[in-house]
Scaffold this motif. Structure first.
Motif, PDB file in Angstrom:
ATOM      1  N   ARG A 147      10.769  24.848   1.752  1.00 13.70           N
ATOM      2  CA  ARG A 147      10.027  25.248   2.951  1.00 13.70           C
ATOM      3  C   ARG A 147      10.824  26.236   3.790  1.00 13.70           C
ATOM      4  O   ARG A 147      10.255  26.957   4.622  1.00 13.70           O
ATOM      5  N   TYR A 148      12.147  26.286   3.582  1.00 16.89           N
ATOM      6  CA  TYR A 148      13.016  27.164   4.372  1.00 16.89           C
ATOM      7  C   TYR A 148      13.284  28.502   3.693  1.00 16.89           C
ATOM      8  O   TYR A 148      13.906  29.378   4.295  1.00 16.89           O
ATOM      9  N   SER A 149      12.798  28.670   2.475  1.00 20.29           N
ATOM     10  CA  SER A 149      13.019  29.939   1.770  1.00 20.29           C
ATOM     11  C   SER A 149      12.412  31.114   2.529  1.00 20.29           C
ATOM     12  O   SER A 149      12.917  32.237   2.470  1.00 20.29           O
ATOM     13  N   GLN A 150      11.323  30.865   3.248  1.00 14.29           N
ATOM     14  CA  GLN A 150      10.622  31.931   3.970  1.00 14.29           C
ATOM     15  C   GLN A 150      11.517  32.634   4.998  1.00 14.29           C
ATOM     16  O   GLN A 150      11.279  33.799   5.330  1.00 14.29           O
ATOM     17  N   PHE A 151      12.542  31.938   5.492  1.00  9.13           N
ATOM     18  CA  PHE A 151      13.419  32.539   6.504  1.00  9.13           C
ATOM     19  C   PHE A 151      14.580  33.310   5.882  1.00  9.13           C
ATOM     20  O   PHE A 151      15.244  34.100   6.567  1.00  9.13           O
ATOM     21  N   LEU A 152      14.818  33.081   4.595  1.00 10.83           N
ATOM     22  CA  LEU A 152      15.949  33.702   3.906  1.00 10.83           C
ATOM     23  C   LEU A 152      15.538  34.880   3.046  1.00 10.83           C
ATOM     24  O   LEU A 152      16.337  35.788   2.799  1.00 10.83           O
ATOM     25  N   CYS A 153      14.333  34.871   2.569  1.00  9.33           N
ATOM     26  CA  CYS A 153      13.854  35.917   1.677  1.00  9.33           C
ATOM     27  C   CYS A 153      12.449  36.341   2.085  1.00  9.33           C
ATOM     28  O   CYS A 153      11.546  35.514   2.056  1.00  9.33           O
TER      29      CYS A 153
END
Length: 286
Positions: free
Chosen positions: A260-266
């Motif tokens: 769910r946190y991938s959206q902030f990294l990529c």
């Protein structure tokens, strides 16, 4: 036939309802509500936090510190994060990260080194000693998943995270913040690594520290480089929302396996005139 159709319809309906639960069960490490920009930029996350002090006289291999942990026991165990200060600095210089990260669902151990002059390799050893104490002997050990440990460090402490990851590949993630180390190449590191550099760093200039560290990591290693716009070497020593936001996202992604946190990294933060990030690079292979 009507009864059969009803049975099939009921089965389809059940499988549809069950699917989200089955998906959630695929990741037993997921903690907390779905993230938003606001939630990971906030000074405090969804968990109430308690703390306990650890005397240097009660431990060996490092200089004591403070453990921050979610107060609740209803969510099971949490991943651990050990955070280490830089050359001549004390735990107080990185203590702002303790409650901030713990409130997002981690057990966080901010530590002192044995002496403030300890070099990166020593600091790496001290972080691993602190991780072992936290997961095996501390009063918070029952709250920690000993298989999911991450390391963060500032300056020589940041250089120490690379040393520790080289020595213990089972570490789940590292975050070197404005790191300093005489060793510029890290092909041995297989641990997901987020390097935080500072554009105006005069102590560990990014051109001779953070960027070479990042580029020397193997292409097979999940990695990111975040450069703080016009920031100094000491940016990690005071509360910093950009550092916190991307550190939380990195730790959630690699310690908790929480996509769910991938959206902030990529693809990651924008850079440019109105951004507090001057450079961002990422393998984006997740």
């Amino acid at each position: 036939m009507a009864g059969l159709s009803a049975s099939v319809a009921a089965a389809i309906a059940f499988s549809t309802l069950a699917a989200p639960g089955a998906t959630a069960a695929d990741n037993p490490y997921e903690r907390g509500p779905a993230p938003t920009n606001s939630s990971i930029e906030a000074l405090r996350g969804p968990y109430a936090v308690s703390r306990t002090s650890v005397s240097s006289l009660a431990v060996t291999g490092f200089g004591g510190g403070t453990i921050y942990y979610p107060t609740t026991t209803s969510d099971g165990t949490f991943g651990a994060v050990v955070i280490t200060p830089g050359f001549t600095a004390y735990e107080s210089s990185i203590s702002w990260l303790g409650e901030r990260l713990a409130s997002q669902g981690f057990v966080v151990f901010t530590i002192d080194t044995i002496t403030t002059a300890d070099q990166p390799a020593q600091r790496g050893d001290e972080m691993l000693a602190a991780a072992d104490y936290l997961t095996q002997r501390s009063s918070a050990r029952s709250r920690v998943d000993a298989t999911r440990v991450a390391l963060m460090g500032h300056s020589m402490g940041g250089g120490g995270t690379l040393e520790a990851a080289k020595d213990r590949p089972s570490v789940k993630a590292i975050i070197p913040m404005t790191p300093w180390n005489l060793d510029k190449t890290w092909p041995e590191v297989r641990t997901p690594t987020l390097i935080v550099g500072a554009e105006a760093d005069a102590v560990a200039p990014v051109a001779s520290h953070s960027i070479p560290f990042y580029t020397s990591l193997p292409s097979s290693t999940e990695k990111a480089y975040l450069e703080l716009d016009n920031a100094s070497h000491f940016a990690p020593n005071t509360s910093n929302t950009t550092i916190a936001k991307y550190s939380i996202s990195w730790l959630k992604r690699w310690v908790d396996n929480d996509t769910r946190y991938s959206q902030f990294l990529c693809p990651g933060p924008s850079t440019g005139l109105f951004s507090d990030v001057s450079d961002y690079r990422n393998t984006c292979a997740f």
